[in-house]
Motif scaffolding. Structure first.
Motif, PDB file in Angstrom:
ATOM      1  N   SER A 160       0.864  -1.176   0.000  1.00 17.37           N
ATOM      2  CA  SER A 160       0.000   0.000   0.000  1.00 17.37           C
ATOM      3  C   SER A 160       0.902   1.228   0.000  1.00 17.37           C
ATOM      4  N   GLU A 161       0.414   2.279  -0.588  1.00 14.86           N
ATOM      5  CA  GLU A 161       1.194   3.530  -0.606  1.00 14.86           C
ATOM      6  C   GLU A 161       1.487   3.987   0.821  1.00 14.86           C
ATOM      7  N   LEU A 162       0.530   3.793   1.728  1.00  7.07           N
ATOM      8  CA  LEU A 162       0.717   4.202   3.121  1.00  7.07           C
ATOM      9  C   LEU A 162       1.811   3.382   3.798  1.00  7.07           C
ATOM     10  N   ASP A 163       1.806   2.056   3.631  1.00 12.31           N
ATOM     11  CA  ASP A 163       2.863   1.223   4.209  1.00 12.31           C
ATOM     12  C   ASP A 163       4.223   1.626   3.651  1.00 12.31           C
ATOM     13  N   HIS A 164       4.290   1.871   2.355  1.00 10.00           N
ATOM     14  CA  HIS A 164       5.546   2.249   1.712  1.00 10.00           C
ATOM     15  C   HIS A 164       6.102   3.530   2.322  1.00 10.00           C
ATOM     16  N   VAL A 165       5.258   4.538   2.464  1.00 14.46           N
ATOM     17  CA  VAL A 165       5.692   5.821   3.040  1.00 14.46           C
ATOM     18  C   VAL A 165       6.139   5.636   4.480  1.00 14.46           C
ATOM     19  N   ARG A 166       5.361   4.919   5.272  1.00 16.76           N
ATOM     20  CA  ARG A 166       5.694   4.748   6.696  1.00 16.76           C
ATOM     21  C   ARG A 166       6.997   3.979   6.900  1.00 16.76           C
ATOM     22  N   ILE A 167       7.195   2.928   6.136  1.00 14.05           N
ATOM     23  CA  ILE A 167       8.435   2.148   6.284  1.00 14.05           C
ATOM     24  C   ILE A 167       9.627   2.962   5.798  1.00 14.05           C
ATOM     25  N   SER A 168       9.471   3.681   4.707  1.00 12.56           N
ATOM     26  CA  SER A 168      10.559   4.537   4.206  1.00 12.56           C
ATOM     27  C   SER A 168      10.931   5.582   5.250  1.00 12.56           C
ATOM     28  N   ARG A 169       9.929   6.198   5.855  1.00 19.15           N
ATOM     29  CA  ARG A 169      10.196   7.203   6.897  1.00 19.15           C
ATOM     30  C   ARG A 169      10.836   6.579   8.120  1.00 19.15           C
ATOM     31  N   LEU A 170      10.414   5.381   8.475  1.00 16.11           N
ATOM     32  CA  LEU A 170      11.013   4.673   9.602  1.00 16.11           C
ATOM     33  C   LEU A 170      12.513   4.517   9.385  1.00 16.11           C
ATOM     34  N   LEU A 171      12.887   4.124   8.204  1.00 15.30           N
ATOM     35  CA  LEU A 171      14.304   3.922   7.902  1.00 15.30           C
ATOM     36  C   LEU A 171      15.068   5.246   7.837  1.00 15.30           C
TER      37      LEU A 171
END
Length: 143
Positions: A12-23
């Motif tokens: 999901s676009e939301l999961d992608h953004v959140r994981i990218s920000r986490l890293l």
């Protein structure tokens, strides 16, 4: 031969953004040897097909999905929930997306094999048997 981690992945676009920000936001994550640049998780983020949470197919493992898996070597079955690091609880089956198992499950579909490591290394490949809960399929598009 190394497994390819970004084949057949949908995020999901939301999961992608959140994981990218986490890293990106936590320098310790960037230096964490479990999540090196070029790691399976980075490959998943770079190569996955992105869809809106409302368009997520119900057979895809997303963040906070609860899945039934089978160890392909032993046949042992277990239930895992894919989560963010702060919610990790191995005794309860909560597996961090930053772990090899978590990165291997993310974006995979029911029936597919999630390969958490290179051949011959632990942990063994897991077959995804069933998604017991997926936030998007339950109408939660922000979990």
């Amino acid at each position: 031969m190394q497994p390819t981690f970004n084949e057949d992945r949908t995020l999901s676009e939301l999961d992608h953004v959140r994981i990218s920000r986490l890293l990106q936001r936590d320098p310790r994550m960037l230096r964490n040897p479990a999540v090196p640049t070029g790691s399976p998780l980075h490959e998943v983020l770079e190569g996955a097909d992105l869809v809106s949470p409302r368009e997520m197919p119900p057979e895809v493992v997303t963040m906070y999905s609860r899945v039934s898996v089978e160890d392909t070597a032993t046949g042992k079955r277990s239930v895992l929930t894919l989560c963010y690091p702060e919610d990790t609880d191995p005794a309860e089956g909560f597996v961090s997306v930053l772990s090899p198992i978590g990165a291997a499950l993310l974006g995979k579909r029911v029936g597919e094999i999630a390969e958490p490591g290179s051949p011959g290394s632990a942990p063994p490949p897991l077959r995804i048997l069933e998604i017991l809960f997926q936030p998007e399929a339950s109408g939660d598009f922000t979990l």
